[in-house]
Design a protein around this motif. Sequence first.
Motif, PDB file in Angstrom:
ATOM      1  N   ALA A  58     -44.129  81.287  14.391  1.00 14.97           N
ATOM      2  CA  ALA A  58     -43.635  82.224  14.215  1.00 14.97           C
ATOM      3  C   ALA A  58     -45.284  83.483  14.889  1.00 14.97           C
ATOM      4  O   ALA A  58     -44.891  83.952  15.170  1.00 14.97           O
ATOM      5  N   LEU A  59     -46.030  83.303  14.104  1.00 13.41           N
ATOM      6  CA  LEU A  59     -47.518  83.527  14.311  1.00 13.41           C
ATOM      7  C   LEU A  59     -47.449  83.284  15.901  1.00 13.41           C
ATOM      8  O   LEU A  59     -48.732  84.660  16.463  1.00 13.41           O
ATOM      9  N   LEU A  60     -47.633  82.477  16.373  1.00 14.28           N
ATOM     10  CA  LEU A  60     -47.469  82.240  18.207  1.00 14.28           C
ATOM     11  C   LEU A  60     -47.235  83.767  18.811  1.00 14.28           C
ATOM     12  O   LEU A  60     -47.779  84.111  19.769  1.00 14.28           O
ATOM     13  N   LYS A  61     -45.515  83.300  18.315  1.00 13.84           N
ATOM     14  CA  LYS A  61     -44.689  84.844  19.211  1.00 13.84           C
ATOM     15  C   LYS A  61     -45.186  85.797  18.769  1.00 13.84           C
ATOM     16  O   LYS A  61     -45.452  86.958  19.641  1.00 13.84           O
ATOM     17  N   ALA A  62     -45.143  86.242  17.384  1.00 13.97           N
ATOM     18  CA  ALA A  62     -45.743  87.412  17.215  1.00 13.97           C
ATOM     19  C   ALA A  62     -47.569  87.952  18.103  1.00 13.97           C
ATOM     20  O   ALA A  62     -47.708  89.339  18.501  1.00 13.97           O
ATOM     21  N   HIS A  63     -48.094  86.911  17.592  1.00 12.69           N
ATOM     22  CA  HIS A  63     -49.397  87.155  17.885  1.00 12.69           C
ATOM     23  C   HIS A  63     -49.228  87.278  19.916  1.00 12.69           C
ATOM     24  O   HIS A  63     -50.191  88.344  20.594  1.00 12.69           O
ATOM     25  N   ALA A  64     -48.413  87.096  20.528  1.00 11.86           N
ATOM     26  CA  ALA A  64     -48.282  86.681  21.845  1.00 11.86           C
ATOM     27  C   ALA A  64     -47.794  87.881  22.745  1.00 11.86           C
ATOM     28  O   ALA A  64     -48.641  89.169  23.376  1.00 11.86           O
ATOM     29  N   LEU A  65     -47.043  88.453  21.386  1.00 14.48           N
ATOM     30  CA  LEU A  65     -46.093  90.152  22.475  1.00 14.48           C
ATOM     31  C   LEU A  65     -47.029  90.874  22.349  1.00 14.48           C
ATOM     32  O   LEU A  65     -47.181  92.038  22.751  1.00 14.48           O
ATOM     33  N   ALA A  66     -47.850  91.400  20.146  1.00 11.35           N
ATOM     34  CA  ALA A  66     -48.190  92.124  20.116  1.00 11.35           C
ATOM     35  C   ALA A  66     -49.598  92.349  21.096  1.00 11.35           C
ATOM     36  O   ALA A  66     -50.140  93.327  21.859  1.00 11.35           O
ATOM     37  N   SER A  67     -50.272  91.253  21.735  1.00 12.72           N
ATOM     38  CA  SER A  67     -51.102  90.804  23.073  1.00 12.72           C
ATOM     39  C   SER A  67     -51.192  91.873  24.220  1.00 12.72           C
ATOM     40  O   SER A  67     -51.239  92.202  24.988  1.00 12.72           O
TER      41      SER A  67
END
Length: 205
Positions: A58-67
């Motif tokens: 979940a954190l991988l996906k959230a960070h990728a999209l925020a970036s």
Amino acid sequence: MSQRLILATRNAHKVAELRAILTASGRAGGTALELVGADAYPTTPDVKETGLTFAENALLKAHALASATGHPAVADDSGLCVDVLGGAPGIFSARWAGTHGDDRANLDLLLAQLSDIEDPHRGAHFACAAALALPDGTERVVEGRLTGSLRHTPAGTGGFGYDPILQPEGETRTCAELTPDEKNAISHRGRAFRALTPLIHELVG
């Protein structure tokens, strides 16, 4: 003035479900949130779920999209954990039969694997990790679960994934036989995102 919040999924079912959950539980003051799915940013690449836990994915996906978008992003990773399989399919739930997102094949394979397992031993739960990531790297993650047992045959046409075979504790229907509002009220995803909503308002507005 509204703040855009990106839901890090291209799964239309999840976008609708998460929008309903966040909207229903996020009416307290602060900045209005404009919720959009990842399809609003079609050039954003899909993120490989290389984590070993729901929270890591979940954190991988959230960070990728925020970036990639410059906006706060929320993501979830969820799956079915079967007691007699030691918690499997777990993080491999969406690709249990080999092809990511083939719900019917995944469900059929799991039922075949459990064909000799009697009712008292068919305990299972849905697990969900919901993550919030800000462009500056700030992150939060919470988890929720829905415990029940597995039917021998699918029932119901609502929901998706393994919903037709998971019967929640205290229920006579499967998740796929519940209305969307009934499901959101008790689901692993609903519980996780309701827990995340106060953090969204605290960090996003």
